[in-house]
Each structure stands twice: as structure tokens, then as C-alpha cells.
Design a protein around this motif. Structure first.
Motif, PDB file in Angstrom:
ATOM      1  N   SER A  26      21.837 -20.123  53.126  1.00 41.48           N
ATOM      2  CA  SER A  26      21.341 -19.703  54.436  1.00 41.48           C
ATOM      3  C   SER A  26      20.021 -20.405  54.735  1.00 41.48           C
ATOM      4  N   GLU A  28      16.904 -19.656  57.449  1.00 39.37           N
ATOM      5  CA  GLU A  28      16.428 -18.669  58.414  1.00 39.37           C
ATOM      6  C   GLU A  28      15.077 -19.042  58.986  1.00 39.37           C
ATOM      7  N   THR A  31      14.523 -14.593  61.440  1.00 42.38           N
ATOM      8  CA  THR A  31      14.891 -13.431  60.632  1.00 42.38           C
ATOM      9  C   THR A  31      14.066 -13.333  59.348  1.00 42.38           C
ATOM     10  N   SER A 101      22.743 -20.867  59.661  1.00 45.17           N
ATOM     11  CA  SER A 101      21.337 -20.939  60.043  1.00 45.17           C
ATOM     12  C   SER A 101      21.103 -20.092  61.277  1.00 45.17           C
ATOM     13  N   VAL A 150      20.774 -11.075  62.395  1.00 49.71           N
ATOM     14  CA  VAL A 150      21.362 -11.023  61.054  1.00 49.71           C
ATOM     15  C   VAL A 150      22.852 -10.680  61.157  1.00 49.71           C
TER      16      VAL A 150
END
Length: 169
Positions: A26, A28, A31, A101, A150
């Protein structure tokens, strides 16, 4: 974790990845690690979650994920183009076969008429080349927007693995 919906989505992601013997990475921004925290709250997630990148500042997007300065300058950090390059960087700079992403404006400040608070851009990518991007507009408090981001990121992984294209907003 104290959020049954996010926990359920994370479990579904894990089941889909495990079935296909794939690993997830992931990347981010808005988030701030909430996606990775949600995923790693699932026992056994190390079998299908390889790593997460928290790249809040533009410099971290460039250094950690290889997002180009030109893309950032031309499109801004909150754009499908940057989300795509973040996912591409996550999959190429990890051992994962799948990447997600998320980059957006959670507020309460920072929005513009063109890019309002609540605008979130996502990308989902498989190492073999399949990629999806999506921009969504969420409402509510900073926490509500981040939570919805999310959930959207997790649902997108599920959809990607099941071959369902996102609903483009």
C-alpha cells in the motif's frame, strides 16, 4: 480494531489475495497509515500484506515511490496520475504483486474549487499490468473522509482481484 465494516473489508482483501497467492503493498498519503493499520489488524495478514508506504509529503512520494516531480507539478499530489505513480512505485519497490494507493484532501482546510475537501484519488495495480484509477468525493469530518478513503481503497482491491471495474465519479 473497533470498526466492523473496515475489519470485514480487510478480511475480504486477505481472502482474495490468499486465494490467488498474491501479496499486497500500500501507498498512503491522506490516510496516514490507517490503511496499513486496518490490514495488519487482521491476524495472519503477514501472509498477504508485504509492506506499506506512508508518503504524506511530496518529497516522500518522490523519494520512496519514485513519483516524478513533473507529474506532481503538472497534476498536483491529489490526482489520478500521482495515485497511479504511487501504486506503480509501491509494486516495483516491494515484493508484492498488487498495490493500492490513496491520496486526497481530508480537510478541514486545503481544498479549492477545483479540488475540494473530500476529493480522494485511488489507484490499484497488478504487477502484470492491470491498473485502475478512480477519483471519489467524500463528505464529513476529516476522520470521516479518511475512514471512507480506507474503505474505498480496500473495496477497490477486492474489485480488482475479482475483475470488477470501479464506479468512476
Amino acid at each position: 480494531m473497533d470498526d466492523p465494516e473496515l475489519e470485514d473489508l480487510a478480511r475480504q482483501v486477505g481472502l482474495a489475495l490468499a486465494r490467488q497467492e498474491l501479496m499486497l503493498a500500500s501507498a498512503e498519503s491522506c490516510t496516514g497509515g490507517w490503511l496499513g493499520q486496518t490490514i495488519t489488524s487482521i491476524a495472519g495478514s503477514s501472509a498477504w500484506y508485504e509492506r506499506g508506504f506512508i508518503t504524506y509529503a511530496d518529497i516522500s512520494k518522490r523519494e520512496m515511490l519514485g513519483v516524478s516531480s513533473k507529474t506532481l507539478e503538472q497534476n498536483g499530489a491529489v490526482s489520478r496520475e500521482v495515485a497511479y505513480e504511487m501504486a506503480e512505485g509501491a509494486v516495483t519497490r516491494s515484493h508484492a504483486q498488487v498495490a493500492v494507493s490513496v491520496t486526497g484532501i481530508a480537510g478541514p482546510d486545503g481544498g479549492t474549487a477545483e479540488k475540494p475537501v473530500g476529493m480522494v484519488c485511488f489507484a490499484w495495480l497488478m504487477k502484470e499490468g492491470l491498473a485502475l484509477t478512480e477519483t471519489r468525493y467524500f463528505s464529513g469530518s476529516r476522520e470521516a473522509i479518511r475512514r471512507q478513503a480506507v474503505a474505498g481503497a480496500l473495496q477497490g482491491v477486492i474489485d480488482l482481484l475479482h475483475g470488477i471495474p470501479p464506479v468512476t465519479a
